[in-house]
Design a protein around this motif. Structure first.
Motif, PDB file in Angstrom:
ATOM      1  N   ALA A 116     -33.257  17.270  13.483  1.00 56.59           N
ATOM      2  CA  ALA A 116     -31.155  17.684  14.292  1.00 56.59           C
ATOM      3  C   ALA A 116     -31.082  17.301  14.818  1.00 56.59           C
ATOM      4  CB  ALA A 116     -32.093  19.357  14.743  1.00 56.59           C
ATOM      5  N   LEU A 117     -31.875  16.588  15.882  1.00 57.03           N
ATOM      6  CA  LEU A 117     -31.727  15.883  17.091  1.00 57.03           C
ATOM      7  C   LEU A 117     -31.166  14.316  16.568  1.00 57.03           C
ATOM      8  CD1 LEU A 117     -33.875  17.106  18.603  1.00 57.03           C
ATOM      9  CD2 LEU A 117     -34.068  14.802  19.893  1.00 57.03           C
ATOM     10  N   ARG A 118     -31.322  14.297  15.099  1.00 50.82           N
ATOM     11  CA  ARG A 118     -30.293  12.605  14.831  1.00 50.82           C
ATOM     12  C   ARG A 118     -29.020  12.984  14.486  1.00 50.82           C
ATOM     13  NH1 ARG A 118     -33.372  10.561   9.767  1.00 50.82           N
ATOM     14  NH2 ARG A 118     -32.113   8.832  10.016  1.00 50.82           N
ATOM     15  N   ILE A 119     -28.627  14.014  14.285  1.00 46.49           N
ATOM     16  CA  ILE A 119     -26.882  15.167  14.201  1.00 46.49           C
ATOM     17  C   ILE A 119     -26.812  15.776  15.456  1.00 46.49           C
ATOM     18  CG2 ILE A 119     -25.817  16.635  12.848  1.00 46.49           C
ATOM     19  CD1 ILE A 119     -28.223  16.311  10.648  1.00 46.49           C
ATOM     20  N   TYR A 120     -27.590  16.402  16.364  1.00 43.51           N
ATOM     21  CA  TYR A 120     -25.847  16.552  17.373  1.00 43.51           C
ATOM     22  C   TYR A 120     -26.333  15.836  18.400  1.00 43.51           C
ATOM     23  CZ  TYR A 120     -30.682  17.973  20.683  1.00 43.51           C
ATOM     24  OH  TYR A 120     -31.634  18.582  21.135  1.00 43.51           O
ATOM     25  N   GLU A 121     -25.090  16.447  19.419  1.00 39.83           N
ATOM     26  CA  GLU A 121     -24.321  15.401  20.198  1.00 39.83           C
ATOM     27  C   GLU A 121     -23.995  14.055  19.445  1.00 39.83           C
ATOM     28  OE1 GLU A 121     -26.291  15.621  23.982  1.00 39.83           O
ATOM     29  OE2 GLU A 121     -26.793  17.463  23.589  1.00 39.83           O
ATOM     30  N   GLY A 122     -23.914  13.229  18.442  1.00 41.59           N
ATOM     31  CA  GLY A 122     -23.524  12.907  17.871  1.00 41.59           C
ATOM     32  C   GLY A 122     -24.520  12.514  16.316  1.00 41.59           C
ATOM     33  N   ALA A 123     -23.918  11.701  15.840  1.00 45.09           N
ATOM     34  CA  ALA A 123     -25.065  11.758  14.817  1.00 45.09           C
ATOM     35  C   ALA A 123     -25.291  10.165  14.430  1.00 45.09           C
ATOM     36  CB  ALA A 123     -24.117  12.285  12.929  1.00 45.09           C
ATOM     37  N   SER A 124     -26.590  10.155  13.991  1.00 40.72           N
ATOM     38  CA  SER A 124     -26.531   8.465  13.649  1.00 40.72           C
ATOM     39  C   SER A 124     -25.516   7.503  13.624  1.00 40.72           C
ATOM     40  CB  SER A 124     -28.112   8.488  13.378  1.00 40.72           C
ATOM     41  OG  SER A 124     -29.359   8.905  14.014  1.00 40.72           O
ATOM     42  N   ASP A 125     -25.207   7.815  12.844  1.00 39.11           N
ATOM     43  CA  ASP A 125     -24.274   6.879  12.243  1.00 39.11           C
ATOM     44  C   ASP A 125     -22.936   6.553  12.896  1.00 39.11           C
ATOM     45  OD1 ASP A 125     -25.424   6.230   9.673  1.00 39.11           O
ATOM     46  OD2 ASP A 125     -24.369   7.934   8.451  1.00 39.11           O
ATOM     47  N   VAL A 126     -22.835   7.610  13.657  1.00 36.30           N
ATOM     48  CA  VAL A 126     -20.636   7.427  14.637  1.00 36.30           C
ATOM     49  C   VAL A 126     -21.941   7.158  16.003  1.00 36.30           C
ATOM     50  CG1 VAL A 126     -20.432   9.357  16.734  1.00 36.30           C
ATOM     51  CG2 VAL A 126     -20.444  10.396  14.076  1.00 36.30           C
ATOM     52  N   GLN A 127     -23.132   6.900  16.082  1.00 37.84           N
ATOM     53  CA  GLN A 127     -23.372   6.257  17.043  1.00 37.84           C
ATOM     54  C   GLN A 127     -23.502   4.581  17.103  1.00 37.84           C
ATOM     55  OE1 GLN A 127     -23.914   7.968  20.293  1.00 37.84           O
ATOM     56  NE2 GLN A 127     -23.655   9.758  18.898  1.00 37.84           N
ATOM     57  N   ARG A 128     -23.260   4.163  15.585  1.00 39.90           N
ATOM     58  CA  ARG A 128     -23.518   2.636  15.153  1.00 39.90           C
ATOM     59  C   ARG A 128     -22.106   2.948  15.466  1.00 39.90           C
ATOM     60  NH1 ARG A 128     -27.968   4.297  11.614  1.00 39.90           N
ATOM     61  NH2 ARG A 128     -29.582   3.145  12.029  1.00 39.90           N
ATOM     62  N   VAL A 129     -21.193   2.941  15.036  1.00 37.08           N
ATOM     63  CA  VAL A 129     -19.626   3.127  14.983  1.00 37.08           C
ATOM     64  C   VAL A 129     -19.593   2.945  16.966  1.00 37.08           C
ATOM     65  CG1 VAL A 129     -17.362   3.967  14.730  1.00 37.08           C
ATOM     66  CG2 VAL A 129     -19.069   3.936  13.344  1.00 37.08           C
ATOM     67  N   VAL A 130     -19.826   3.675  17.500  1.00 35.51           N
ATOM     68  CA  VAL A 130     -20.027   3.413  18.970  1.00 35.51           C
ATOM     69  C   VAL A 130     -20.132   1.900  19.278  1.00 35.51           C
ATOM     70  CG1 VAL A 130     -20.261   4.616  21.404  1.00 35.51           C
ATOM     71  CG2 VAL A 130     -19.589   6.070  19.502  1.00 35.51           C
ATOM     72  N   ILE A 131     -21.150   1.807  19.090  1.00 38.39           N
ATOM     73  CA  ILE A 131     -22.107   0.389  19.586  1.00 38.39           C
ATOM     74  C   ILE A 131     -21.380  -0.153  19.436  1.00 38.39           C
ATOM     75  CG2 ILE A 131     -23.782  -0.844  19.467  1.00 38.39           C
ATOM     76  CD1 ILE A 131     -25.645   2.137  19.627  1.00 38.39           C
ATOM     77  N   ALA A 132     -20.796  -0.581  18.509  1.00 42.42           N
ATOM     78  CA  ALA A 132     -20.180  -1.414  17.497  1.00 42.42           C
ATOM     79  C   ALA A 132     -18.263  -2.154  18.415  1.00 42.42           C
ATOM     80  CB  ALA A 132     -19.413  -1.508  15.764  1.00 42.42           C
ATOM     81  N   ARG A 133     -17.995  -0.992  18.429  1.00 37.34           N
ATOM     82  CA  ARG A 133     -16.546  -0.742  18.857  1.00 37.34           C
ATOM     83  C   ARG A 133     -17.028  -1.358  20.386  1.00 37.34           C
ATOM     84  NH1 ARG A 133     -13.897   4.580  16.829  1.00 37.34           N
ATOM     85  NH2 ARG A 133     -13.261   4.111  14.028  1.00 37.34           N
ATOM     86  N   GLN A 134     -17.823  -0.870  20.931  1.00 45.16           N
ATOM     87  CA  GLN A 134     -17.709  -1.283  22.557  1.00 45.16           C
ATOM     88  C   GLN A 134     -18.548  -2.676  22.329  1.00 45.16           C
ATOM     89  OE1 GLN A 134     -18.483   0.658  25.655  1.00 45.16           O
ATOM     90  NE2 GLN A 134     -17.082   2.045  24.750  1.00 45.16           N
ATOM     91  N   THR A 135     -19.372  -3.127  21.435  1.00 44.17           N
ATOM     92  CA  THR A 135     -19.790  -4.439  22.063  1.00 44.17           C
ATOM     93  C   THR A 135     -19.175  -5.589  21.516  1.00 44.17           C
ATOM     94  OG1 THR A 135     -21.717  -4.161  20.740  1.00 44.17           O
ATOM     95  CG2 THR A 135     -21.445  -6.066  20.138  1.00 44.17           C
ATOM     96  N   LEU A 136     -17.864  -5.168  20.216  1.00 42.74           N
ATOM     97  CA  LEU A 136     -16.475  -6.014  20.104  1.00 42.74           C
ATOM     98  C   LEU A 136     -15.590  -5.831  21.162  1.00 42.74           C
ATOM     99  CD1 LEU A 136     -14.949  -7.582  18.309  1.00 42.74           C
ATOM    100  CD2 LEU A 136     -13.697  -5.190  17.468  1.00 42.74           C
ATOM    101  N   GLY A 137     -15.335  -4.718  22.002  1.00 42.88           N
ATOM    102  CA  GLY A 137     -14.713  -4.477  22.861  1.00 42.88           C
ATOM    103  C   GLY A 137     -15.159  -5.533  24.044  1.00 42.88           C
ATOM    104  N   ALA A 138     -16.394  -5.505  24.502  1.00 42.03           N
ATOM    105  CA  ALA A 138     -16.835  -6.696  25.780  1.00 42.03           C
ATOM    106  C   ALA A 138     -17.017  -7.567  24.886  1.00 42.03           C
ATOM    107  CB  ALA A 138     -18.281  -5.989  25.055  1.00 42.03           C
ATOM    108  N   HIS A 139     -16.486  -8.567  23.689  1.00 40.41           N
ATOM    109  CA  HIS A 139     -16.611  -9.509  23.519  1.00 40.41           C
ATOM    110  C   HIS A 139     -15.428 -10.372  23.904  1.00 40.41           C
ATOM    111  CE1 HIS A 139     -16.619 -13.052  21.100  1.00 40.41           C
ATOM    112  NE2 HIS A 139     -15.716 -12.547  20.763  1.00 40.41           N
ATOM    113  N   LEU A 140     -14.254  -9.066  23.446  1.00 42.47           N
ATOM    114  CA  LEU A 140     -13.106  -9.357  22.844  1.00 42.47           C
ATOM    115  C   LEU A 140     -12.331  -9.982  24.488  1.00 42.47           C
ATOM    116  CD1 LEU A 140     -11.225  -7.411  20.570  1.00 42.47           C
ATOM    117  CD2 LEU A 140     -11.521 -10.024  20.724  1.00 42.47           C
ATOM    118  N   GLY A 141     -12.603  -8.939  25.424  1.00 38.04           N
ATOM    119  CA  GLY A 141     -12.950  -8.661  27.161  1.00 38.04           C
ATOM    120  C   GLY A 141     -13.406  -9.624  28.268  1.00 38.04           C
ATOM    121  N   GLY A 142     -14.119 -10.129  27.352  1.00 32.37           N
ATOM    122  CA  GLY A 142     -15.083 -11.352  28.155  1.00 32.37           C
ATOM    123  C   GLY A 142     -14.317 -12.622  28.032  1.00 32.37           C
TER     124      GLY A 142
END
Length: 386
Positions: A360-386
């Protein structure tokens, strides 16, 4: 004997090590024989014990210093999860359930509820998920319509932890200030109000108190709102930003227990006249498990230390910790089951229990696939902002 060398990492201070030692002693005494036969009763008893002995005071911002120490939260969740998954659940929900009150509530809201939840005299819940909007919180459809000095609630929440046994709920509903995420607001309400019913109790592979809640013209006073109108999404994300790292810590606790169980097994189980550990294939499994545990711990406590060091948000760090720790804890536990052979799937075995609890921990408070989307967007945002 669980590995405790990580407590000497520079993420921690002396007070964290002292707390970890004290909690380890407490857990050895109090959690060795928890009866899970009646899940609701077990949770109530665990909340009462955690409150009685002072552990729940760490579940939010302290009234003395105004500080939420995420490293402490993570250490507590990791330790409790290693001993007993339901104890971790009971602790975690007292923090998540009142996180919005602790961080954003009025003094009156804090005074009414926090002393009760931190003493274990009231059980709390966090009501965000809806049947048609799990990870997509911005599309929540439950409404809170202003009517004079009140709001009227209509709609459903589901997969709500502590649903059915909670005394107080933090709830998110659409007040309509703007479309999407900007039209949500947060509220605090007690259980048992007219028009508020527990529509269904939900059963899962690792039993926890879970329910679907239904609201039909449920009236609450306007001063039940937490923060300002339209702040609900921001409040929910801020709370999850803190507690997501602690989910990773709970997964880490499960993984550490699985590794400990596996080490005992391969050292005592004999095959061909020699310990199972003498097989190189088994040594390879143990090495991979130890690597996964340490890598997860580094990500968990980096996220917690970063937040405690003053970062306003740790979205990327928390998402990385949650994704890696939960996914790799499942892998560690699966290897432990394999090393136990047939006994690994025997009812009553610790590794079999961990196998059910981790999923269940891979689902609640943001499923694993959602975390991948978050990480990707944060990483791209940091790249473009830098």
């Amino acid at each position: 004997m669980p590995d405790r060398s990580f407590l000497n990492w520079p993420f921690f201070e002396a007070r964290h090590r002292e707390l970890a030692d004290a909690l380890e002693d407490w857990a050895d005494r109090e959690l060795s024989g928890v009866d899970h036969g009646d899940t609701d009763r077990a949770c109530r008893n665990l909340v009462a014990a955690l409150g009685r002995d002072g552990w729940l005071k760490h579940t939010g911002v302290s009234t003395e210093g105004g500080v939420l120490d995420v490293r402490t939260l993570c250490l507590i969740r990791e330790t409790l999860a290693r001993h007993d998954g339901l104890a971790d659940f009971a602790f975690a929900m007292q923090g998540l359930g009142t996180g919005a009150i602790s961080l954003f509530g009025t003094e009156a809201q804090k005074a009414e509820w926090l002393s009760l939840t931190r003493s274990g005299k009231a059980i709390s819940a966090f009501a965000l998920t809806e049947p048609q909007s799990g990870s997509d919180v911005a599309n929540s459809t439950m409404t809170a319509v202003r009517d004079g000095n009140d709001f009227i609630l209509n709609g459903e929440k589901t997969w709500i932890s502590n649903g059915g046994i909670a005394d107080v709920y933090t709830l998110f509903a659409r007040t309509g200030e703007a479309p999407g995420a900007k039209g949500l607001s947060a509220f605090v309400l007690p259980a048992g109000l007219p028009g508020f019913e527990v529509a269904e109790r939900l059963q899962t592979i690792a039993p926890h108190p879970l329910a679907t809640l239904r609201f039909s013209d449920c009236r609450i006073p306007a001063d039940a709102m937490i923060g300002a109108p339209g702040d609900g999404f921001r409040i929910a994300m801020s709370v999850l930003d803190v507690f997501r790292s602690t989910v990773a810590a709970a997964a880490l606790g499960f993984a550490r227990r699985a590794l400990d169980e596996a080490l005992t097994r391969v050292n005592t189980r004999r095959i061909g006249g020699a310990p199972l550990f003498d097989l190189q294939m088994v040594q390879g499994h143990v090495a991979d498990m130890a690597l996964d545990v340490d890598a997860a711990a580094l990500l968990v406590y980096r996220a917690a230390w970063t937040k405690d060091s003053g970062a306003p948000r740790v979205t990327r760090e928390a998402a990385m910790a949650k994704l890696f720790a939960t996914d790799h804890a499942q892998r560690v536990i699966d290897r432990a089951v394999q090393l136990f052979g047939g006994d690994g799937v025997r009812s009553g075995e610790t590794v079999a229990r961990l196998y059910r609890e981790i999923r269940a921990l891979r689902i609640y408070e943001g499923a694993s696939d959602v975390q991948r989307v978050v990480i990707a967007r944060q990483t791209l945002g940091a790249h473009l902002g830098g």
